[in-house]
Design a protein around this motif. Structure first.
Motif, PDB file in Angstrom:
ATOM      1  N   ASP A   9      39.873  31.454  40.898  1.00 13.39           N
ATOM      2  CA  ASP A   9      39.817  32.418  39.796  1.00 13.39           C
ATOM      3  C   ASP A   9      39.199  33.717  40.295  1.00 13.39           C
ATOM      4  O   ASP A   9      38.268  33.704  41.089  1.00 13.39           O
ATOM      5  N   PRO A  10      39.725  34.853  39.819  1.00 12.10           N
ATOM      6  CA  PRO A  10      39.133  36.128  40.240  1.00 12.10           C
ATOM      7  C   PRO A  10      37.723  36.290  39.675  1.00 12.10           C
ATOM      8  O   PRO A  10      37.409  35.757  38.618  1.00 12.10           O
ATOM      9  N   GLY A  11      36.883  37.006  40.380  1.00 13.10           N
ATOM     10  CA  GLY A  11      35.544  37.280  39.882  1.00 13.10           C
ATOM     11  C   GLY A  11      35.576  38.411  38.872  1.00 13.10           C
ATOM     12  O   GLY A  11      36.562  39.119  38.727  1.00 13.10           O
ATOM     13  N   TYR A  12      34.509  38.569  38.147  1.00  8.78           N
ATOM     14  CA  TYR A  12      34.417  39.643  37.175  1.00  8.78           C
ATOM     15  C   TYR A  12      32.963  40.105  37.085  1.00  8.78           C
ATOM     16  O   TYR A  12      32.045  39.391  37.441  1.00  8.78           O
ATOM     17  N   THR A  13      32.797  41.296  36.590  1.00 10.60           N
ATOM     18  CA  THR A  13      31.467  41.855  36.375  1.00 10.60           C
ATOM     19  C   THR A  13      31.385  42.373  34.952  1.00 10.60           C
ATOM     20  O   THR A  13      32.220  43.181  34.541  1.00 10.60           O
ATOM     21  N   MET A  14      30.413  41.903  34.214  1.00 11.80           N
ATOM     22  CA  MET A  14      30.209  42.399  32.851  1.00 11.80           C
ATOM     23  C   MET A  14      29.407  43.691  32.941  1.00 11.80           C
ATOM     24  O   MET A  14      28.264  43.689  33.390  1.00 11.80           O
ATOM     25  N   GLN A  15      30.016  44.788  32.521  1.00  6.61           N
ATOM     26  CA  GLN A  15      29.317  46.067  32.579  1.00  6.61           C
ATOM     27  C   GLN A  15      28.205  46.143  31.545  1.00  6.61           C
ATOM     28  O   GLN A  15      27.231  46.857  31.731  1.00  6.61           O
ATOM     29  N   SER A  16      28.349  45.428  30.459  1.00  7.59           N
ATOM     30  CA  SER A  16      27.328  45.386  29.425  1.00  7.59           C
ATOM     31  C   SER A  16      27.222  43.953  28.929  1.00  7.59           C
ATOM     32  O   SER A  16      28.239  43.299  28.706  1.00  7.59           O
ATOM     33  N   PRO A  17      26.017  43.460  28.714  1.00  9.53           N
ATOM     34  CA  PRO A  17      25.874  42.078  28.223  1.00  9.53           C
ATOM     35  C   PRO A  17      26.408  41.892  26.806  1.00  9.53           C
ATOM     36  O   PRO A  17      26.553  40.779  26.341  1.00  9.53           O
ATOM     37  N   VAL A  33      43.232  30.153  27.308  1.00  6.81           N
ATOM     38  CA  VAL A  33      42.406  31.325  27.040  1.00  6.81           C
ATOM     39  C   VAL A  33      40.980  31.029  27.487  1.00  6.81           C
ATOM     40  O   VAL A  33      40.414  29.997  27.135  1.00  6.81           O
ATOM     41  N   ASN A  34      40.429  31.936  28.279  1.00  2.00           N
ATOM     42  CA  ASN A  34      39.035  31.834  28.711  1.00  2.00           C
ATOM     43  C   ASN A  34      38.328  33.111  28.298  1.00  2.00           C
ATOM     44  O   ASN A  34      38.876  34.205  28.463  1.00  2.00           O
ATOM     45  N   TYR A  35      37.131  32.984  27.763  1.00  3.94           N
ATOM     46  CA  TYR A  35      36.389  34.181  27.407  1.00  3.94           C
ATOM     47  C   TYR A  35      34.903  33.976  27.627  1.00  3.94           C
ATOM     48  O   TYR A  35      34.393  32.870  27.578  1.00  3.94           O
ATOM     49  N   VAL A  36      34.244  35.089  27.891  1.00  9.27           N
ATOM     50  CA  VAL A  36      32.800  35.116  28.076  1.00  9.27           C
ATOM     51  C   VAL A  36      32.272  36.153  27.102  1.00  9.27           C
ATOM     52  O   VAL A  36      32.779  37.274  27.042  1.00  9.27           O
ATOM     53  N   SER A  37      31.284  35.783  26.338  1.00  9.89           N
ATOM     54  CA  SER A  37      30.712  36.716  25.364  1.00  9.89           C
ATOM     55  C   SER A  37      29.234  36.394  25.170  1.00  9.89           C
ATOM     56  O   SER A  37      28.765  35.325  25.575  1.00  9.89           O
TER      57      SER A  37
END
Length: 66
Positions: A9-17, A33-37
């Motif tokens: 899976d590609p990496g990601y960076t959350m610019q804001s929490p 569907v995958n999500y991070v919140s």
């Protein structure tokens, strides 16, 4: 969105929490569907996503009946 599953899976960076990151994979017979919140909004976001799934199902099923 990706059309095929990658070996990793590609990496990601959350610019804001407070942001929501979402990724989806469409296959011939399923949608993943995958999500991070933030934890504080995850239940409301999931409920909205579940409701959207039901609406899309109703639209697709109505199209098959005509």
């Amino acid at each position: 969105m990706i059309e095929k599953k990658l070996a990793q899976d590609p990496g990601y960076t959350m610019q804001s929490p407070e942001n929501v990151w979402i990724n989806y994979t469409v296959s011939e017979d399923y949608l993943e569907v995958n999500y991070v919140s933030p934890r504080t909004g995850v239940d409301r976001f999931k409920a909205s996503l579940d409701r959207a799934v039901e609406i899309v199902k109703d639209i697709v099923q109505a199209g098959h009946q005509t």
